[in-house]
Design a protein around this motif. Structure first.
Motif, mmCIF file in Angstrom:
data_model
loop_
_atom_site.group_PDB
_atom_site.id
_atom_site.type_symbol
_atom_site.label_atom_id
_atom_site.label_comp_id
_atom_site.label_asym_id
_atom_site.label_seq_id
_atom_site.Cartn_x
_atom_site.Cartn_y
_atom_site.Cartn_z
ATOM 1 N N ALA A 205 37.181 -4.880 -14.182
ATOM 2 C CA ALA A 205 35.969 -5.023 -13.370
ATOM 3 C C ALA A 205 36.327 -5.259 -11.908
ATOM 4 N N GLY A 206 37.527 -5.810 -11.676
ATOM 5 C CA GLY A 206 37.949 -6.095 -10.311
ATOM 6 C C GLY A 206 38.464 -4.871 -9.564
ATOM 7 N N ILE A 207 38.726 -3.782 -10.300
ATOM 8 C CA ILE A 207 39.276 -2.587 -9.647
ATOM 9 C C ILE A 207 38.263 -1.994 -8.665
ATOM 10 N N SER A 208 37.037 -1.808 -9.150
ATOM 11 C CA SER A 208 36.001 -1.281 -8.251
ATOM 12 C C SER A 208 34.630 -1.702 -8.757
ATOM 13 N N PRO A 209 33.639 -1.785 -7.843
ATOM 14 C CA PRO A 209 32.286 -2.158 -8.277
ATOM 15 C C PRO A 209 31.713 -1.152 -9.271
ATOM 16 N N HIS A 210 32.140 0.104 -9.122
ATOM 17 C CA HIS A 210 31.668 1.150 -10.027
ATOM 18 C C HIS A 210 32.084 0.825 -11.461
ATOM 19 N N ILE A 211 33.375 0.515 -11.635
ATOM 20 C CA ILE A 211 33.869 0.179 -12.979
ATOM 21 C C ILE A 211 33.184 -1.087 -13.481
ATOM 22 N N LYS A 212 32.971 -2.032 -12.574
ATOM 23 C CA LYS A 212 32.330 -3.284 -12.970
ATOM 24 C C LYS A 212 30.928 -3.017 -13.534
ATOM 25 N N ASP A 213 30.183 -2.137 -12.857
ATOM 26 C CA ASP A 213 28.846 -1.790 -13.341
ATOM 27 C C ASP A 213 28.892 -1.202 -14.744
ATOM 28 N N ILE A 214 29.852 -0.273 -14.925
ATOM 29 C CA ILE A 214 29.977 0.371 -16.240
ATOM 30 C C ILE A 214 30.266 -0.685 -17.305
ATOM 31 N N ILE A 215 31.247 -1.547 -17.000
ATOM 32 C CA ILE A 215 31.651 -2.543 -17.997
ATOM 33 C C ILE A 215 30.517 -3.520 -18.283
ATOM 34 N N ASP A 216 29.840 -3.983 -17.222
ATOM 35 C CA ASP A 216 28.733 -4.930 -17.424
ATOM 36 C C ASP A 216 27.672 -4.337 -18.335
ATOM 37 N N LYS A 217 27.385 -3.069 -18.122
ATOM 38 C CA LYS A 217 26.355 -2.421 -18.931
ATOM 39 C C LYS A 217 26.827 -2.338 -20.387
ATOM 40 N N GLU A 218 28.073 -1.905 -20.567
ATOM 41 C CA GLU A 218 28.591 -1.762 -21.926
ATOM 42 C C GLU A 218 28.610 -3.108 -22.650
ATOM 43 N N MET A 219 28.990 -4.152 -21.924
ATOM 44 C CA MET A 219 29.078 -5.463 -22.569
ATOM 45 C C MET A 219 27.707 -5.978 -22.971
ATOM 46 N N SER A 220 26.700 -5.729 -22.121
ATOM 47 C CA SER A 220 25.395 -6.262 -22.495
ATOM 48 C C SER A 220 24.746 -5.415 -23.593
ATOM 49 N N ASP A 221 25.145 -4.139 -23.691
ATOM 50 C CA ASP A 221 24.597 -3.297 -24.760
ATOM 51 C C ASP A 221 25.336 -3.487 -26.088
ATOM 52 N N PHE A 222 26.569 -3.930 -25.988
ATOM 53 C CA PHE A 222 27.420 -4.030 -27.180
ATOM 54 C C PHE A 222 26.954 -5.206 -28.044
ATOM 55 N N ARG A 223 26.510 -4.902 -29.224
ATOM 56 C CA ARG A 223 25.987 -5.986 -30.056
ATOM 57 C C ARG A 223 26.361 -5.781 -31.512
ATOM 58 N N MET A 224 27.136 -6.703 -32.040
ATOM 59 C CA MET A 224 27.480 -6.656 -33.451
ATOM 60 C C MET A 224 26.506 -7.544 -34.212
ATOM 61 N N HIS A 225 26.187 -7.124 -35.409
ATOM 62 C CA HIS A 225 25.357 -7.941 -36.286
ATOM 63 C C HIS A 225 26.263 -8.543 -37.354
ATOM 64 N N ILE A 226 26.172 -9.845 -37.514
ATOM 65 C CA ILE A 226 27.075 -10.523 -38.434
ATOM 66 C C ILE A 226 26.351 -10.910 -39.723
ATOM 67 N N ILE A 227 26.984 -10.580 -40.842
ATOM 68 C CA ILE A 227 26.487 -11.059 -42.135
ATOM 69 C C ILE A 227 27.564 -11.951 -42.731
ATOM 70 N N LEU A 228 27.177 -13.163 -43.085
ATOM 71 C CA LEU A 228 28.118 -14.116 -43.664
ATOM 72 C C LEU A 228 27.918 -14.102 -45.170
ATOM 73 N N ASN A 229 28.949 -13.670 -45.887
ATOM 74 C CA ASN A 229 28.835 -13.521 -47.337
ATOM 75 C C ASN A 229 29.545 -14.679 -48.042
ATOM 76 N N GLN A 230 29.178 -14.880 -49.295
ATOM 77 C CA GLN A 230 29.864 -15.849 -50.177
ATOM 78 C C GLN A 230 29.885 -17.266 -49.618
ATOM 79 N N ILE A 231 28.753 -17.753 -49.131
ATOM 80 C CA ILE A 231 28.751 -19.153 -48.704
ATOM 81 C C ILE A 231 28.585 -20.030 -49.938
ATOM 82 N N ARG A 232 29.260 -21.160 -49.911
ATOM 83 C CA ARG A 232 29.259 -22.024 -51.090
ATOM 84 C C ARG A 232 28.513 -23.324 -50.857
#
Lengths: 315, 188
Positions: A205-232
């Motif tokens: 992100a520090g290389i250029s503002p352009h790359i920073k914009d791309i990364i910021d967008k990707e990070m905020s869009d990136f979303r994993m959904h977690i399922i926790l299985n076998q809880i006791r």
């Protein structure tokens, strides 16, 4: 052929084997089908496909390898698995040459998947962070990881999330004509003082503002959904909320805690008897949890940190 | 005082809350995060090895700062607009109060819990222990409480929920219980 706009693709993965990915895929599929949705399950465990076992049907003759090798249309590979509205496409049979599939082929595969006539398409992925697995994961509408409350599983999950995001960064920056910027930064990480993914991201992100914009967008869009299985125990439920916090604080990643599933010996015995769990025990805690987490996935809701919602049923 | 609320958004973010979260949620999130990053849970130890040794402490410092700032925020909100979410909460310095606690008696525990804006219902839901027991513990209705072994367990759970030192709380409380038990034994 027309693209089916209403269909949503969910990919179910996670670093470690044996956490219940296939069980959960088959169960969510059965639940959605019972609610009147048209569902297609795709077994994309490129090396060890066995999703059919969860429905008590025999290993079919046709599989995804026919699509890749003989160009058989995907639609004709859908087999009936005894539940109305639910179809199944088998993965590659375990063969010694189930190697890399080219990226172009994966894109083609996904384009065909999107054209399937269904409301939900669930893709069951194999364990590990193989490139095939990660690319399939990234092409899906929802990325779902299945974990169990054990340190090995949690460790592999962090590893998996990092690898998937790293892969995503590479693909995205490549498409912006910034080829090799990620690879170069990582190769010379000693020089730049990069030890973690978070530091790598900060460096890029520090290389250029352009790359920073791309990364910021990707990070905020990136979303994993977690399922926790076998809880006791009910205390295990908090493992999910804790993981959510750690992902945010250490990796800078937002995650959704879609739900948890209680440990139940009946699951194992059902699998061994080749019975479909959701049909055999529709009123069990596990079946109810599956229903709850499926709804959370559909509406992008999650288990909240509020303590009073921890106890939908005694364990 | 007219501090724009945006200044506080980052503190809400650190405590992983929405910007409109009420004080009670700020409190419970703070307790939860503090417990997570001050212990060795499987969730943190699965990742911590890649990070510098002091990274957990850095997170704890951030959480503490955010909580302190947000408490000020709610205090101002209360002063400015006559806003009051729960009585006698904002502004009371719990650490200071805790330092002055000589023994964790029932009333002392009740006082701490109320200052932390925790409801008995929440503890009961979380621990799966009946709310009535916690009420009896706070009021020191020893005669209504179950035998020592069970009682100790309940007190430990109660203390844990409030992020107090369970051993110390249980030690103090059970000493009071035993005093009551002996005097009752002498009377009968």
């Amino acid at each position: 052929m027309e693209k089916n706009k209403g269909c949503e693709i969910w990919a179910i993965g996670g670093g470690k084997g044996g956490t219940g990915k296939s069980f959960i895929t088959s169960s969510i599929g059965a639940h959605l089908a019972a609610k009147g949705k048209r569902v297609v399950l795709i077994d994309a465990d490129w090396g060890g496909a066995n999703l059919h076992s969860f429905f008590g049907v025999n290993r079919p003759q046709n599989s995804l390898s026919d699509f890749f090798e003989k160009k058989v249309p995907l639609k004709s590979l859908i087999m009936n698995c005894g539940i109305s509205g639910l179809g199944l496409i088998m993965g590659n049979l375990p063969s010694l040459d189930s190697g890399d599939i080219k990226y172009a082929q994966k894109i083609k595969f996904f384009n065909h998947v999107k054209m399937l006539d269904a409301d939900y398409i669930l893709i069951d992925l194999g364990a590990g962070s193989h490139n095939n697995t990660m690319d399939t994961f990234l092409l899906a509408d929802k990325m779902i990881v299945v974990i169990i409350p054990e340190i090995t599983s949690i460790e592999n999950m962090y590893h998996f999330i990092k690898n998937v995001f790293f892969r995503k960064l590479k693909v995205v920056l490549n498409s912006h004509g910034l080829k090799d910027s990620v690879n170069d930064a990582w190769k010379n990480r000693g020089i730049h003082g990069i030890k973690t993914l978070k530091e790598l991201i900060a460096y890029l992100a520090g290389i250029s503002p352009h790359i920073k914009d791309i990364i910021d967008k990707e990070m905020s869009d990136f979303r994993m959904h977690i399922i926790l299985n076998q809880i006791r125990s009910s205390r295990d439920i908090t493992v999910g909320t804790s993981i959510k916090s750690v992902c945010l604080k250490f990796l800078g990643m937002h995650t959704q805690y879609a739900g948890y599933i209680e440990y139940d010996n009946c699951v194992t015995s059902c699998i061994n008897k080749k019975q479909q769990y959701m049909l055999t025990y529709p009123f069990s805690h596990v079946a109810k949890s599956i229903g709850r987490l499926s709804d959370n996935l559909i509406y992008v809701k999650e288990v909240t940190a509020a303590t009073d919602e921890y106890s939908p049923g005694r364990l | 005082m007219n501090i724009p609320p945006e200044d506080y958004n980052k503190y809400f973010e650190i405590l992983e809350l929405g910007y409109n979260a009420p004080l009670s949620e700020v409190r419970s999130s703070y307790l939860r995060l503090r417990a997570l990053y001050s212990s060795d849970s499987i969730v943190t130890s699965a990742i911590i090895y890649e990070f510098p040794d002091d990274s957990k402490q850095a997170i704890l410092d951030q959480i503490d700062e955010a909580y302190a700032k947000l408490r000020e925020f709610f205090k101002d909100k209360e002063a400015d607009h006559g806003y009051k979410e729960r009585p006698s909460v904002a502004g009371s310095d719990i650490e200071e109060y805790l330092a002055n606690v000589t023994a964790f008696s029932g009333p002392a525990l009740k006082m701490i819990r109320e200052r932390l804006v925790v409801e008995l219902k929440d503890i009961a839901n979380f621990t799966k222990i009946r709310r009535q027991y916690f009420e009896d513990i706070e009021l020191e209705r020893f005669e209504a409480l179950p035998t020592e072994v069970y009682l100790r367990g309940y007190v430990v759970e109660y203390a844990r929920y409030l992020s107090l030192d369970p051993a110390r709380v249980a030690g103090d409380y059970m000493a009071r219980y035993r005093t009551w038990k002996t005097t009752r034994g002498n009377r009968s």
